[in-house]
Design an enzyme around this catalytic site. Structure first.
Site, short mmCIF file in Angstrom:
data_model
loop_
_atom_site.label_atom_id
_atom_site.label_comp_id
_atom_site.label_asym_id
_atom_site.label_seq_id
_atom_site.Cartn_x
_atom_site.Cartn_y
_atom_site.Cartn_z
N ASP A 13 0.94 -1.23 0.02
CA ASP A 13 -0.21 -0.19 -0.04
C ASP A 13 0.81 1.33 -0.01
O ASP A 13 0.35 2.05 0.52
CB ASP A 13 -0.94 0.04 1.15
CG ASP A 13 -1.88 -1.26 1.35
OD1 ASP A 13 -2.09 -1.86 0.28
OD2 ASP A 13 -2.01 -1.74 2.21
N HIS A 41 -4.71 -1.71 -5.50
CA HIS A 41 -3.97 -0.63 -6.10
C HIS A 41 -5.05 0.34 -6.59
O HIS A 41 -5.77 0.35 -7.42
CB HIS A 41 -3.31 -0.93 -7.39
CG HIS A 41 -2.05 -1.92 -7.01
ND1 HIS A 41 -1.27 -2.58 -7.74
CD2 HIS A 41 -1.88 -2.61 -5.95
CE1 HIS A 41 -0.51 -3.46 -7.32
NE2 HIS A 41 -0.75 -3.38 -6.03
P1 GDP Z 1 -0.84 0.25 -3.56
O1 GDP Z 1 -1.50 -0.77 -3.20
O2 GDP Z 1 0.63 0.42 -3.34
O3 GDP Z 1 -1.24 0.57 -4.80
O4 GDP Z 1 -1.34 1.61 -2.54
P2 GDP Z 1 -3.00 1.63 -2.40
O5 GDP Z 1 -3.79 2.12 -3.34
O6 GDP Z 1 -3.46 0.53 -1.52
O7 GDP Z 1 -2.85 2.96 -1.16
C1 GDP Z 1 -2.43 3.91 -1.27
C2 GDP Z 1 -3.48 4.95 -1.02
O8 GDP Z 1 -3.12 6.23 -0.95
C3 GDP Z 1 -4.48 5.09 -2.26
O9 GDP Z 1 -5.58 5.62 -1.57
C4 GDP Z 1 -4.22 6.28 -2.86
O10 GDP Z 1 -5.10 7.10 -3.75
C5 GDP Z 1 -3.47 7.27 -1.84
N1 GDP Z 1 -2.39 8.16 -2.43
C6 GDP Z 1 -1.40 7.79 -3.21
N2 GDP Z 1 -0.63 8.86 -3.31
C7 GDP Z 1 -0.77 9.75 -2.44
C8 GDP Z 1 -0.22 10.99 -1.86
O11 GDP Z 1 0.98 11.51 -2.41
N3 GDP Z 1 -0.93 11.59 -0.89
C9 GDP Z 1 -2.12 11.15 -0.39
N4 GDP Z 1 -2.52 11.76 0.82
N5 GDP Z 1 -2.48 10.08 -0.73
C10 GDP Z 1 -2.07 9.41 -1.77
P1 IMO Z 2 -0.93 -4.30 -2.25
O1 IMO Z 2 -0.45 -4.76 -3.68
C1 IMO Z 2 -1.18 -4.62 2.08
C2 IMO Z 2 -0.66 -8.86 3.57
C3 IMO Z 2 -2.02 -9.35 4.17
C4 IMO Z 2 -1.47 -10.27 5.23
C5 IMO Z 2 -0.30 -11.09 4.51
C6 IMO Z 2 -0.49 -12.40 3.87
O2 IMO Z 2 -2.34 -3.57 -2.33
O3 IMO Z 2 0.24 -3.40 -1.58
P2 IMO Z 2 -2.29 -13.01 1.90
O4 IMO Z 2 -3.85 -12.76 1.64
O5 IMO Z 2 -1.45 -12.39 0.75
O6 IMO Z 2 -1.94 -14.50 1.93
O7 IMO Z 2 -1.96 -12.35 3.06
O8 IMO Z 2 -0.12 -10.29 3.34
N1 IMO Z 2 -0.93 -8.54 2.37
C7 IMO Z 2 -0.84 -6.87 2.07
N2 IMO Z 2 -0.95 -5.93 2.70
N3 IMO Z 2 -1.12 -4.55 0.85
C8 IMO Z 2 -1.18 -5.74 0.00
O9 IMO Z 2 -1.14 -5.53 -1.58
C9 IMO Z 2 -1.23 -6.96 0.50
N4 IMO Z 2 -1.18 -8.15 -0.11
C10 IMO Z 2 -1.09 -8.93 1.24
O10 IMO Z 2 -2.64 -8.32 5.04
O11 IMO Z 2 -0.68 -9.58 6.31
MG MG Z 3 -2.95 -1.55 -1.74
#
Ligand code: GDP
Ligand code: IMO
Ligand code: MG
Length: 430
Positions: A13, A41
């Site tokens: 994340d 994502h």
């Molecule tokens: P990923 O799994 O690595 O793609 O990340 P996620 O989408 O799960 O979580 C990142 C969150 O941060 C999302 O809700 C994005 O919209 C938000 N986000 C991304 N870049 C920024 C930033 O620079 N500032 C803020 N406040 N939010 C951001």
């Molecule tokens: P993105 O791509 C955050 C974590 C789960 C758990 C561990 C194992 O959005 O960054 P699983 O279901 O994969 O067997 O769970 O891994 N986990 C993540 N945490 N972002 C993710 O993906 C994750 N994918 C798996 O929370 O701790």
């Molecule tokens: Mg994510």
């Protein structure tokens, strides 16, 4: 041409989705190489919020071919749902390609994920419950069902019935769960197979040919380095190769064809699920970060655990990935902080430690030692040029880059595409 891997440097994340979307502007291909719909994502385009689980985020760009490669585990129910949602929002799926070698997540994988977690009690991993671990376990024990078999009705029927017979024995005799009805699963999943079949192709050849013809390829890492099955905080990890090397394993693209690795990390730390997290803040500061960063899981909605930036962990993951540069995201979330803290080292059993221990028993004993710096106490979310950032923010970034021993090439100050500050354009050039 350039082949660029985008990889998370902590526990997921980190805003990989946003960074991949930003780079995809100049890309021909965006490729998911690991994991499944445990990923979430997020990409924000104007007022539209898109949450991707298996479909590569590149699909938002009309010239990009979005590839689901060999190393991915694909849940056909979720994937076809994602395609339908995108179609409803005017995004066409005709540029998606799926590897015949990817493995299929079936209902017994999801059931076993839940049953195994419940049986572990307090030792649970805190999985997303999407059947990821059991699906990769079948792949490794060579009993999984691949996409190429799934889209062939006869082969699928034979393999599914035999798998369900064995899994039902496990579900009922070991866990006391309810058996699955193989015919019902076959009927439902055959429909998904028909929808998926047109997208299936030899993606390794596609990407090799593309790279030979100087195409620009962005590899969209899922999860992150400390969730990597080999290099993460085992057993509190996911079941795939999340590090940049996974881009080669999961696609069939050779290591010499990768040009750059961009590591993505937030200006602070988060983790979802169980496992040690040395800089975790179980106090009002952690709560303030969660609130300001809206730190709730994209896939499961769980509150994310929040803490300070950990340079010990990120120096390690920057090295394991061989990062060329770092995309530092969500810097704006710290706007209101009086002071910001960087963990410079750990103390473990009375000793100063700068090398990240991947043995979770040792990591659980790590006490973080911090350097405290003044906060900038200003809204930075509309700043477009690095030099316009407050001096305190620039100092924070400079010290952080020094401690992780890697240069920063992007700073993200908001969710939108235009809230992205580029420091090193050359590094991002395709
Ligand atoms: P990923 O799994 O690595 O793609 O990340 P996620 O989408 O799960 O979580 C990142 C969150 O941060 C999302 O809700 C994005 O919209 C938000 N986000 C991304 N870049 C920024 C930033 O620079 N500032 C803020 N406040 N939010 C951001
Ligand atoms: P993105 O791509 C955050 C974590 C789960 C758990 C561990 C194992 O959005 O960054 P699983 O279901 O994969 O067997 O769970 O891994 N986990 C993540 N945490 N972002 C993710 O993906 C994750 N994918 C798996 O929370 O701790
Ligand atoms: Mg994510």
């Amino acid at each position: 041409m350039a082949n660029v891997v985008v990889v998370g440097l902590l526990w997921g994340d980190e805003a990989k989705g946003k960074v991949v979307d930003f780079l995809a502007e100049d890309a021909d291909y965006v490729v998911r190489y690991n994991g499944g719909n445990n990923a979430g994502h997020t990409v924000v385009v104007d007022d539209e919020v898109y949450k991707f689980h298996t479909v590569p985020v590149g699909v938002l760009h009309p010239n990009v071919t979005a590839v689901v490669a060999d190393g991915v585990v694909l849940d056909p129910q979720v994937f076809t749902g994602e395609l339908a949602d995108l179609k409803n929002r005017g995004i066409t799926a005709d540029r998606i390609k799926i590897s015949g070698n990817a493995h299929i997540i079936l209902p017994y994988h999801r059931m076993l994920d839940g049953l195994e977690e419940s049986s572990k009690g307090s030792g649970k991993i805190g999985t997303t419950g999407r059947g990821i671990g059991p699906c990769y376990a079948d792949k490794m024990s060579r009993t999984g069902i691949r996409v190429c078999e799934f889209i062939d009705p006869e082969r699928f029927r034979e393999r599914l019935f035999s798998c369900i017979e064995r899994k039902n024995a496990l579900i009922t005799k070991i866990y006391g769960g309810e058996p699955l009805n193989a015919s019902a699963v076959y009927e439902e999943y055959s429909e998904y197979a028909k929808q998926i079949k047109p997208y299936v192709t030899d993606t390794a050849k596609l990407l090799f040919d593309a790279s030979s013809q100087c195409a620009n390829v962005v590899f969209e890492g899922a999860h992150a380095s400390l969730l990597d099955i080999d290099h993460g905080t085992y057993p509190y990890v996911t079941s795939s190769h999340c590090v940049a090397g996974g881009a080669c394993i999961g696609t069939g693209v050779g290591p010499t064809m990768i040009d750059r690795v961009i590591g993505v990390v937030k200006a602070y730390a988060t983790r979802v699920g169980e496992g040690p997290f040395p800089t975790e803040l179980n106090d009002e500061v952690g709560e303030a970060i969660r609130k300001s960063g809206n730190e709730y899981g994209t896939t499961t909605g769980r509150p994310r655990r929040c803490g300070w930036f950990d340079t010990v962990a990120i120096k390690y993951t920057a090295a394991v990935n061989g990062v060329s540069g770092v995309a530092l995201t969500l810097l704006d979330v710290l706007d209101d902080m009086e002071t910001v803290k960087l963990c410079t080292h750990y103390e473990i059993d009375g000793k100063k430690v700068r090398d990240f221990p991947t043995d979770v028993d040792v990591l659980a004993r790590a006490v973080p030692v911090y350097e405290e710096m003044p906060g900038w106490k200003r809204d930075i979310s509309e700043i477009k040029i690095f030099n316009d950032l407050p001096v305190e923010a620039k100092n924070y970034l400079a010290r952080l880059a020094e401690l992780i021993e890697a240069p920063i090439c992007i700073v993200s100050v908001g969710k939108r595409r235009d809230q992205t500050i580029v420091l090193d354009r050359e590094m991002l050039e395709m």
